[in-house]
Write a protein that holds these residues in place. Structure first.
Motif, PDB file in Angstrom:
ATOM      1  N   ALA A   1      67.810  40.572  16.503  1.00  0.00           N
ATOM      2  CA  ALA A   1      66.410  40.136  16.596  1.00  0.00           C
ATOM      3  C   ALA A   1      65.515  41.006  15.720  1.00  0.00           C
ATOM      4  N   SER A   2      65.803  42.302  15.656  1.00  0.00           N
ATOM      5  CA  SER A   2      64.999  43.207  14.834  1.00  0.00           C
ATOM      6  C   SER A   2      65.132  42.871  13.355  1.00  0.00           C
ATOM      7  N   LEU A   3      66.341  42.533  12.917  1.00  0.00           N
ATOM      8  CA  LEU A   3      66.552  42.166  11.516  1.00  0.00           C
ATOM      9  C   LEU A   3      65.748  40.913  11.149  1.00  0.00           C
ATOM     10  N   ILE A   4      65.730  39.952  12.075  1.00  0.00           N
ATOM     11  CA  ILE A   4      64.966  38.719  11.836  1.00  0.00           C
ATOM     12  C   ILE A   4      63.476  39.010  11.848  1.00  0.00           C
ATOM     13  N   MET A   5      63.042  39.829  12.794  1.00  0.00           N
ATOM     14  CA  MET A   5      61.626  40.171  12.874  1.00  0.00           C
ATOM     15  C   MET A   5      61.166  40.931  11.640  1.00  0.00           C
ATOM     16  N   GLY A   6      62.056  41.778  11.101  1.00  0.00           N
ATOM     17  CA  GLY A   6      61.717  42.500   9.879  1.00  0.00           C
ATOM     18  C   GLY A   6      61.409  41.557   8.739  1.00  0.00           C
ATOM     19  N   VAL A   7      62.221  40.494   8.611  1.00  0.00           N
ATOM     20  CA  VAL A   7      61.973  39.486   7.574  1.00  0.00           C
ATOM     21  C   VAL A   7      60.634  38.796   7.820  1.00  0.00           C
ATOM     22  N   ALA A   8      60.382  38.422   9.075  1.00  0.00           N
ATOM     23  CA  ALA A   8      59.158  37.688   9.406  1.00  0.00           C
ATOM     24  C   ALA A   8      57.913  38.536   9.170  1.00  0.00           C
ATOM     25  N   VAL A   9      57.932  39.785   9.624  1.00  0.00           N
ATOM     26  CA  VAL A   9      56.757  40.649   9.495  1.00  0.00           C
ATOM     27  C   VAL A   9      56.477  40.972   8.024  1.00  0.00           C
ATOM     28  N   THR A  10      57.540  41.304   7.278  1.00  0.00           N
ATOM     29  CA  THR A  10      57.356  41.596   5.856  1.00  0.00           C
ATOM     30  C   THR A  10      56.915  40.341   5.100  1.00  0.00           C
ATOM     31  N   GLY A  11      57.515  39.205   5.454  1.00  0.00           N
ATOM     32  CA  GLY A  11      57.117  37.947   4.827  1.00  0.00           C
ATOM     33  C   GLY A  11      55.670  37.625   5.096  1.00  0.00           C
ATOM     34  N   MET A  12      55.213  37.918   6.321  1.00  0.00           N
ATOM     35  CA  MET A  12      53.806  37.686   6.670  1.00  0.00           C
ATOM     36  C   MET A  12      52.885  38.467   5.743  1.00  0.00           C
ATOM     37  N   HIS A  13      53.261  39.701   5.439  1.00  0.00           N
ATOM     38  CA  HIS A  13      52.430  40.517   4.543  1.00  0.00           C
ATOM     39  C   HIS A  13      52.316  39.875   3.168  1.00  0.00           C
ATOM     40  N   TYR A  14      53.452  39.507   2.610  1.00  0.00           N
ATOM     41  CA  TYR A  14      53.430  38.975   1.244  1.00  0.00           C
ATOM     42  C   TYR A  14      52.807  37.577   1.182  1.00  0.00           C
ATOM     43  N   ILE A  15      52.951  36.809   2.255  1.00  0.00           N
ATOM     44  CA  ILE A  15      52.241  35.522   2.311  1.00  0.00           C
ATOM     45  C   ILE A  15      50.737  35.760   2.299  1.00  0.00           C
ATOM     46  N   GLY A  16      50.289  36.711   3.111  1.00  0.00           N
ATOM     47  CA  GLY A  16      48.874  37.029   3.160  1.00  0.00           C
ATOM     48  C   GLY A  16      48.344  37.511   1.819  1.00  0.00           C
ATOM     49  N   MET A  17      49.165  38.257   1.074  1.00  0.00           N
ATOM     50  CA  MET A  17      48.714  38.793  -0.207  1.00  0.00           C
ATOM     51  C   MET A  17      48.531  37.708  -1.256  1.00  0.00           C
ATOM     52  N   THR A  18      49.206  36.566  -1.074  1.00  0.00           N
ATOM     53  CA  THR A  18      49.011  35.474  -2.033  1.00  0.00           C
ATOM     54  C   THR A  18      47.609  34.868  -1.933  1.00  0.00           C
ATOM     55  N   ALA A  19      46.916  35.153  -0.834  1.00  0.00           N
ATOM     56  CA  ALA A  19      45.554  34.636  -0.674  1.00  0.00           C
ATOM     57  C   ALA A  19      44.536  35.419  -1.495  1.00  0.00           C
TER      58      ALA A  19
END
Length: 263
Positions: A176-194
């Motif tokens: 679960a931590s490995l999956i959450m790591g992808v999600a949390v990091t992905g959230m950052h980079y998605i936000g940066m595209t704005a």
């Protein structure tokens, strides 16, 4: 003049390091929550350690990712007070969410409330961290991407809190931590595209205006906290204990919809 922005100025090093931080924080948060449920007489201590670890992991993820952030033709500086405030905000909000599910269980209402609080904390941390940027220009955001990132963050936070009180075996929490790591990091980079930046002028850049040194100093504290928390969890007797082998069945948190004991 619209600036050219890069989020990968150091190539894959910063996103990989950011992912490691997010995963480490999530793993510590999950394991500390497991300890809190097995040992109710020390529940507050374990939840506090888990919240600080998870919050530091999320914050370190953001600012390690920002090490790779570069604006062509402009010097980037950070406001120290706002940077530190962003750390305090994310830890407090993560703690509120974790204590809520730690003591009230995983009922839908509890999870939704805790997820919104925690998600808002993460989004606010990101906003404060970006607002701390001092540059010869103005920052602008695409509202649609910001809204999507906000909703995505709340979903991630709710899923993380559900996992914290539902997944107690070592290997399932690691997964679960490995999956959450992808999600949390992905959230950052998605936000940066704005983000887009309008520069007011061109700046001469030298080492004195580099953000790298400042961010390394700011990251030292949270990284030390994660190291200490990892040591505490690794040397805890429960670390490699199987389902309920040592402490037996822990009481289910009040308000939980689970009828079976925590394992």
């Amino acid at each position: 003049m619209t600036a050219t922005i890069s989020n990968f100025d150091y190539g894959p090093i910063t996103p990989i390091a950011a992912y490691v931080m997010a995963t480490t924080g999530a793993a510590l948060g999950l394991r500390c929550t497991t300890r809190s449920l097995r040992r109710p007489h020390h529940r507050a201590r374990w939840l506090a350690l888990g919240a600080v670890s998870f919050g530091c992991g999320i914050w370190a993820m953001h600012f390690i990712a920002m090490v790779g952030f570069d604006v062509e033709g402009a010097a980037i500086r950070y406001d120290r007070d706002q940077t530190l405030l962003s750390l305090v905000v994310v830890i407090v909000c993560v703690a509120a969410g974790m204590f809520l599910v730690g003591y009230r269980g995983r009922s839908p209402l509890t999870l939704m409330t805790a997820g919104i609080i925690t998600g808002n904390g993460v989004v606010t941390m990101h906003g404060l961290g970006m607002n701390a940027i001092k540059i010869d220009g103005s920052l602008h955001y695409d509202g649609r991407i910001v809204i999507f990132s906000f909703v995505f963050t709340i979903v991630i936070a709710t899923a993380a809190l559900w996992a914290a009180v539902s997944l107690h075996a070592l290997w399932t929490s690691i997964g679960a931590s490995l999956i959450m790591g992808v999600a949390v990091t992905g959230m950052h980079y998605i936000g940066m595209t704005a983000l887009s930046i309008q520069l007011t002028g061109r700046t001469t850049i030298d080492e004195s205006t580099s953000n790298l040194g400042f961010l390394m100093v700011m990251l030292a504290g949270p990284l030390a906290v994660l190291l200490i928390a990892t040591t505490i969890v690794m040397f805890d007797p429960d670390m490699l204990i199987g389902d309920g082998d040592q402490d037996g069945a822990a009481p289910t948190p009040r308000g939980s919809d689970s009828a079976h004991p925590v394992r």
